[in-house]
Write a protein that holds these residues in place. Structure first.
Motif, short mmCIF file in Angstrom:
data_model
loop_
_atom_site.label_atom_id
_atom_site.label_comp_id
_atom_site.label_asym_id
_atom_site.label_seq_id
_atom_site.Cartn_x
_atom_site.Cartn_y
_atom_site.Cartn_z
N MET A 187 21.73 41.24 21.57
CA MET A 187 22.70 40.19 21.88
C MET A 187 23.72 40.13 20.74
O MET A 187 23.37 40.17 19.57
CB MET A 187 21.96 38.84 22.00
CG MET A 187 22.89 37.66 22.08
SD MET A 187 22.13 36.06 22.42
CE MET A 187 21.16 35.74 20.99
N ARG A 188 24.97 40.03 21.11
CA ARG A 188 26.02 39.90 20.10
C ARG A 188 26.24 38.43 19.78
O ARG A 188 25.97 37.56 20.60
CB ARG A 188 27.31 40.55 20.57
CG ARG A 188 27.98 39.84 21.73
CD ARG A 188 29.19 40.63 22.24
NE ARG A 188 29.75 39.99 23.39
CZ ARG A 188 30.75 39.12 23.36
NH1 ARG A 188 31.30 38.81 22.22
NH2 ARG A 188 31.21 38.57 24.46
N SER A 189 26.72 38.17 18.59
CA SER A 189 27.01 36.80 18.17
C SER A 189 28.49 36.53 18.36
O SER A 189 29.34 37.35 18.00
CB SER A 189 26.64 36.60 16.70
OG SER A 189 25.26 36.78 16.51
N ILE A 190 28.79 35.36 18.92
CA ILE A 190 30.19 34.95 19.09
C ILE A 190 30.30 33.46 18.78
O ILE A 190 29.38 32.69 19.04
CB ILE A 190 30.72 35.26 20.51
CG1 ILE A 190 32.21 34.91 20.61
CG2 ILE A 190 29.91 34.55 21.58
CD1 ILE A 190 32.91 35.48 21.81
N VAL A 191 31.41 33.09 18.20
CA VAL A 191 31.69 31.70 17.87
C VAL A 191 33.01 31.32 18.54
O VAL A 191 34.03 31.98 18.32
CB VAL A 191 31.78 31.48 16.35
CG1 VAL A 191 32.08 30.03 16.02
CG2 VAL A 191 30.51 31.94 15.65
N LEU A 192 32.95 30.28 19.36
CA LEU A 192 34.16 29.74 19.98
C LEU A 192 34.68 28.62 19.07
O LEU A 192 33.93 27.71 18.72
CB LEU A 192 33.87 29.19 21.37
CG LEU A 192 33.27 30.18 22.38
CD1 LEU A 192 32.99 29.48 23.70
CD2 LEU A 192 34.19 31.38 22.58
N VAL B 184 31.37 26.31 19.19
CA VAL B 184 30.27 26.64 20.10
C VAL B 184 29.74 27.98 19.62
O VAL B 184 30.48 28.97 19.53
CB VAL B 184 30.74 26.73 21.56
CG1 VAL B 184 29.57 27.10 22.46
CG2 VAL B 184 31.36 25.41 22.01
N LEU B 185 28.45 27.99 19.27
CA LEU B 185 27.84 29.16 18.65
C LEU B 185 26.87 29.84 19.59
O LEU B 185 26.02 29.19 20.20
CB LEU B 185 27.09 28.70 17.38
CG LEU B 185 27.94 27.91 16.40
CD1 LEU B 185 27.16 26.78 15.81
CD2 LEU B 185 28.48 28.81 15.33
N HIS B 186 27.01 31.15 19.69
CA HIS B 186 26.06 31.98 20.44
C HIS B 186 25.62 33.06 19.46
O HIS B 186 26.32 34.06 19.27
CB HIS B 186 26.75 32.57 21.67
CG HIS B 186 25.84 33.40 22.52
ND1 HIS B 186 24.73 32.89 23.14
CD2 HIS B 186 25.87 34.71 22.84
CE1 HIS B 186 24.12 33.84 23.82
NE2 HIS B 186 24.80 34.96 23.65
N MET B 187 24.50 32.83 18.80
CA MET B 187 24.07 33.68 17.70
C MET B 187 22.97 34.64 18.12
O MET B 187 22.13 34.30 18.96
CB MET B 187 23.59 32.83 16.54
CG MET B 187 24.63 31.81 16.08
SD MET B 187 26.20 32.56 15.73
CE MET B 187 26.25 32.43 13.99
#
Length: 138
Positions: free
Chosen positions: A1-6, A69-72
């Protein structure tokens, strides 16, 4: 899974630049959400799923608060990111983790939910003790 921050309402700010440095150092993708995108599902903005329904561009006022919004990729990365944010004095009061529950919400709905939670949490905090560690009796 890649990490993305909105990121919301941080583009071009000093804090936004600090956050970009922190998250890029940790290998996270950073995406500044534009006001016109506020009606799109969070999961679409984060690249988790595609939305084949053409979303109408948002033309309202939006919100002015900073929000992340964090998707880590892992809890360890999240912990390190939060520590670095505190160290660099680049904290953001309104933060959320992307979940299966909220990924279909739009940014406006998520903002309202986080804002209400933040207000509830800050209202329930005990008063700060004065230096010396004891509460004053008056």
């Amino acid at each position: 899974m890649r990490s993305i921050v909105l990121c919301y309402n941080l583009e071009g700010t000093e804090k936004g630049k600090k956050l970009a440095g922190i998250f890029r150092l940790l290998g996270c993708e950073l995406r500044h959400v534009q006001k016109s995108e506020l009606l799109m599902p969070i999961g679409v903005l984060a690249g988790i799923f595609e939305d084949n329904v053409r979303q109408q561009a948002y033309i309202g006022n939006g919100f002015s608060e900073e929000m992340l919004v964090l998707h880590m990729a892992g809890e360890e990365i999240l912990d390190i990111a939060l520590q670095m944010m505190r160290k660099e004095q680049a904290t953001v009061a309104l933060k959320a983790i992307l979940t299966p529950h909220n990924m279909k919400w739009n940014s406006l709905a998520l903002h309202e939910e986080i804002l209400q939670e933040h207000r509830t949490m800050t209202a329930q905090r005990p008063p700060a003790k004065p230096e010396g560690g004891r509460a004053e009796n008056r």
